[in-house]
Design a protein around this motif. Sequence first.
Motif, PDB file in Angstrom:
ATOM      1  N   ARG A 161       7.057  -1.085  -1.053  1.00  0.00           N
ATOM      2  CA  ARG A 161       6.176  -0.189  -0.947  1.00  0.00           C
ATOM      3  C   ARG A 161       4.843  -0.880  -0.895  1.00  0.00           C
ATOM      4  O   ARG A 161       4.196  -1.117   0.181  1.00  0.00           O
ATOM      5  N   ARG A 162       4.438  -2.034  -1.672  1.00  0.00           N
ATOM      6  CA  ARG A 162       3.183  -2.698  -1.956  1.00  0.00           C
ATOM      7  C   ARG A 162       3.251  -3.650  -0.504  1.00  0.00           C
ATOM      8  O   ARG A 162       2.292  -3.996   0.006  1.00  0.00           O
TER       9      ARG A 162
ATOM     10  N   ARG B 136       4.598  -3.256   2.351  1.00  0.00           N
ATOM     11  CA  ARG B 136       4.466  -2.435   3.424  1.00  0.00           C
ATOM     12  C   ARG B 136       2.878  -2.145   3.457  1.00  0.00           C
ATOM     13  O   ARG B 136       2.286  -1.987   4.731  1.00  0.00           O
ATOM     14  N   GLU B 137       2.291  -1.849   2.443  1.00  0.00           N
ATOM     15  CA  GLU B 137       0.846  -1.576   2.360  1.00  0.00           C
ATOM     16  C   GLU B 137      -0.074  -2.690   2.196  1.00  0.00           C
ATOM     17  O   GLU B 137      -1.312  -2.574   2.474  1.00  0.00           O
TER      18      GLU B 137
ATOM     19  N   SER C 247      -0.382  -4.616  -0.494  1.00  0.00           N
ATOM     20  CA  SER C 247      -0.879  -4.604  -1.768  1.00  0.00           C
ATOM     21  C   SER C 247      -0.228  -5.687  -2.925  1.00  0.00           C
ATOM     22  O   SER C 247      -0.660  -5.590  -3.813  1.00  0.00           O
TER      23      SER C 247
END
Length: 209
Positions: free
Chosen positions: A201-202, A204-205, A207
Amino acid sequence: MPRDHQRPVLLPTADFDWIIGSDEPGAAHRIAQETSWALLDRVRSVADPAVVERVVGLAANDGIDDIAELWATAGPHSLAGMLWRLYLLRRVAAVDAEGTADMFRRGAEAAVTIDPVVAGAAEPVTPDSIVALCDTILRGVYAGDLASALDRAASYCRLMALGAASLADSRDEHDDAHAAELTTRALRYSAFANELHAGARRWREGSLD
């Protein structure tokens, strides 16, 4: 966006907990960040299959010690932490391919999710195919979509956690100590699954450190 049924052999805790020391606060974290991003950027920019295979193969030889020294204490919020977890999974599978394959099969049989599909192990699951799966996941980091590779590794770890828990249940009446070790391993794989999923998820973001 991101930056451009034999009793399984249980590895010593140290294989999961290698650490690096430093006299300078933050030095290990900085080195881990710089080396992990440099490696990823370099391999992706070259796009040479031979280079990818050499980098994937680090876990199969003494290169794992160098990786451990650089990345073993990196947190799950970082690229270094994600790469370390993937290389460690590969190393564990290589050290005990038969036990790992058995654990994976048990987990896949117990799963009620799509994790077996996402993990994508070749059928029938054998010691060779489980090692090949770990190589494929690592290969996806350097020659594919890193988030997808991390999600695939997370599914792999969830199945391994289920398999370890299943083995713990079967050993509980016969060997309390072994059952406790397997339960600990199940918890460790479950934690890895959560961390790898969060890492995807990070990424993709944009971050991921």
